[in-house]
Design an enzyme around this catalytic site. Structure first.
Site, mmCIF file in Angstrom:
data_model
loop_
_atom_site.group_PDB
_atom_site.id
_atom_site.type_symbol
_atom_site.label_atom_id
_atom_site.label_comp_id
_atom_site.label_asym_id
_atom_site.label_seq_id
_atom_site.Cartn_x
_atom_site.Cartn_y
_atom_site.Cartn_z
ATOM 1 N N ASN A 31 0.765 -1.208 0.046
ATOM 2 C CA ASN A 31 0.298 -0.147 -0.516
ATOM 3 C C ASN A 31 1.326 1.476 -0.004
ATOM 4 O O ASN A 31 1.947 0.522 0.036
ATOM 5 C CB ASN A 31 -1.445 -0.140 1.788
ATOM 6 C CG ASN A 31 -0.165 0.961 2.424
ATOM 7 O OD1 ASN A 31 0.018 1.764 2.512
ATOM 8 N ND2 ASN A 31 0.237 -0.034 2.919
ATOM 9 N N CYS B 40 6.567 5.716 9.124
ATOM 10 C CA CYS B 40 5.827 5.235 7.594
ATOM 11 C C CYS B 40 6.860 5.890 6.295
ATOM 12 O O CYS B 40 7.002 6.147 5.860
ATOM 13 C CB CYS B 40 4.878 6.119 7.277
ATOM 14 S SG CYS B 40 3.661 6.333 5.759
ATOM 15 N N GLY C 165 2.226 -7.189 12.733
ATOM 16 C CA GLY C 165 3.229 -7.818 10.800
ATOM 17 C C GLY C 165 2.731 -9.327 10.498
ATOM 18 O O GLY C 165 3.164 -10.175 11.276
ATOM 19 N N THR D 244 -3.649 -6.236 8.515
ATOM 20 C CA THR D 244 -4.403 -6.680 7.023
ATOM 21 C C THR D 244 -4.729 -7.765 7.494
ATOM 22 O O THR D 244 -6.210 -7.521 6.618
ATOM 23 C CB THR D 244 -3.266 -7.178 6.288
ATOM 24 O OG1 THR D 244 -1.712 -6.117 6.418
ATOM 25 C CG2 THR D 244 -2.862 -7.451 4.456
HETATM 26 C C1 LIG Z 1 -3.452 0.374 4.314
HETATM 27 C C2 LIG Z 1 -3.216 0.088 5.385
HETATM 28 C C3 LIG Z 1 -2.920 1.143 6.077
HETATM 29 C C4 LIG Z 1 -2.175 1.895 7.114
HETATM 30 N N1 LIG Z 1 -2.135 2.707 7.926
HETATM 31 C C5 LIG Z 1 -1.021 3.112 8.909
HETATM 32 C C6 LIG Z 1 -0.905 4.010 9.540
HETATM 33 O O1 LIG Z 1 -1.836 4.905 9.742
HETATM 34 N N2 LIG Z 1 0.054 4.505 10.526
HETATM 35 C C7 LIG Z 1 0.913 2.976 10.772
HETATM 36 O O2 LIG Z 1 1.473 3.679 11.846
HETATM 37 N N3 LIG Z 1 0.915 2.362 10.400
HETATM 38 C C8 LIG Z 1 0.104 1.777 9.371
HETATM 39 N N4 LIG Z 1 0.079 0.866 8.389
HETATM 40 C C9 LIG Z 1 0.576 -0.463 9.207
HETATM 41 C C10 LIG Z 1 0.275 -1.037 9.534
HETATM 42 O O3 LIG Z 1 -0.257 -0.755 11.032
HETATM 43 C C11 LIG Z 1 0.736 -2.406 9.938
HETATM 44 O O4 LIG Z 1 2.546 -1.802 10.726
HETATM 45 C C12 LIG Z 1 1.928 -3.221 8.937
HETATM 46 O O5 LIG Z 1 0.829 -3.019 8.222
HETATM 47 C C13 LIG Z 1 1.974 -4.908 9.274
HETATM 48 O O6 LIG Z 1 0.466 -5.467 10.075
HETATM 49 P P1 LIG Z 1 -0.163 -6.517 9.019
HETATM 50 O O7 LIG Z 1 0.784 -7.176 8.430
HETATM 51 O O8 LIG Z 1 -1.018 -7.003 10.332
HETATM 52 O O9 LIG Z 1 -0.699 -5.010 8.779
HETATM 53 C C14 LIG Z 1 -0.780 0.895 7.685
HETATM 54 C C15 LIG Z 1 -1.426 -0.737 6.695
HETATM 55 C C16 LIG Z 1 -1.478 -0.381 6.221
HETATM 56 C C17 LIG Z 1 -1.976 -1.819 4.863
#
Ligand SMILES: Cc1cc2nc3c(=O)[nH]c(=O)nc-3n(C[C@H](O)[C@H](O)[C@H](O)COP(=O)(O)O)c2cc1C
Length: 312
Positions: free
Chosen positions: A74, A135, A253, A276
């Site tokens: 993303n 980010c 993650g 996710t």
């Molecule tokens: C669509 C999307 C938007 C995200 N927006 C943020 C955000 O605004 N701030 C942040 O710290 N992490 C953001 N993340 C990161 C997630 O919080 C997380 O750290 C990362 O996706 C890994 O976890 P996951 O594999 O369970 O998604 C975002 C992730 C996704 C997929």
């Protein structure tokens, strides 16, 4: 009292006690509104909001999402309504929540982070701050802060200074990036600056190319990789960070089920976040909580915090 009721699922982060270790990750849950009919939000340990920046941000141009094997890429770019609208329109709903509401804070400059925290200190209904220095999808701030230990320490110290006289003061959780050679040194810098906890990981920088079109799929070309593909990276980061600092580490993650969450807890995390996986299965957090409880009953572990002592 049944054995299951006797389990202590609570998690302490600074002065905050979360009722259980399962939260929903920033950016995957907005401010909770869209999930109201799908998830028992009050039963979560914590809700981490979408990033809040001082001014509204439209985010990056589309396409901002791409499929990858076992994950997604993303480049949303911290799209959010900004601080004023967050306080006026989102916070009232969040205030009514029984879970810990942690506001994810982002900015282009140190001053941006300070502005958000200073303003939110005047508001009720917030349990803590998650400082996003990780980010990968913004030109300024974000990763630029999170890859330099000296900057992380300075930023956290400044945020600590911006916190009011509230007692107990709200915990500051620093969200770390895996896009570094040595995550332990960044975790140590956050601790030295006065952080109450670190969370890891944010997304990994990635790129997908459409070979036929000879174009990158994302308009921004690169994006952040998340989902099951990143889980081994996250587990290793939690393992390294938790051995480098004495403050709690929150793991995330690629967590999709209880076994994934248990990997993080065994690696050293005190709590986990689901990101996710929510897009496909909003029931994931409650299933994970039930699965962790079942593991504790089976293994005879009374306190969830003791799981991290069990890694051989
Ligand atoms: C669509 C999307 C938007 C995200 N927006 C943020 C955000 O605004 N701030 C942040 O710290 N992490 C953001 N993340 C990161 C997630 O919080 C997380 O750290 C990362 O996706 C890994 O976890 P996951 O594999 O369970 O998604 C975002 C992730 C996704 C997929």
């Amino acid at each position: 009292m049944s054995v299951s009721e006797a389990l202590d699922m609570s998690v302490r982060v600074g002065g905050l006690v979360m009722r259980n270790p399962v939260g929903v990750a920033s950016g995957a849950f907005g401010y909770g509104e869209e999930y109201e009919s799908l998830v028992d939000i009050d039963a979560l340990g914590a809700l981490y909001t979408k990033a809040v920046t001082p001014e509204p941000r439209a985010g990056n141009p589309a396409p901002r999402l791409a499929d990858t094997p076992a994950g997604m890429l993303n480049s949303i770019g911290l799209a959010n309504p900004g601080l004023d609208s967050f306080v006026a329109d989102k916070l009232p709903g969040l205030r009514a929540r029984r879970c810990a509401v942690i506001v994810n804070v982002a900015g282009k400059t140190e001053g941006d982070y300070i502005r958000v925290v200073e303003r939110l200190e005047a508001e009720d209904g917030i349990a803590g701050y998650e400082i996003n220095v990780s980010c990968p999808n913004v030109a300024h701030g974000g990763l630029a802060f999170g890859t330099d230990p000296a900057q992380v320490e300075r930023l956290v110290r400044a945020i600590r200074g911006a916190q009011g006289a509230r007692s107990p003061r709200r915990p500051v959780i620093v969200k770390l990036t895996p896009n570094v050679a040595d995550i332990a040194s960044i975790a140590k810098a956050a601790e030295a600056g006065g952080a109450d906890a670190v969370s890891c990981i944010n997304t990994l920088v990635g790129m997908v190319i459409d070979v036929k079109a000879r174009r990158t799929v994302l308009a921004m070309r690169t994006g952040g990789l998340s989902g099951p593909a990143v889980r081994p990276v996250g587990v290793a980061c939690v393992y390294k960070a938790s051995r480098a600092v004495s403050i709690p580490v929150i793991g995330l993650g690629g967590i999709s089920d209880a076994d994934d969450a248990l990997q993080y807890l065994l690696a050293g995390a005190v709590a986990v976040q689901v990101g996710t996986a929510l897009f496909a299965r909003p029931e994931t957090p409650s299933e994970i909580l039930a699965g962790v409880r079942a593991f504790m009953e089976k293994e005879g572990v009374a306190r969830v915090g003791d799981i991290r002592k069990m890694l051989a």
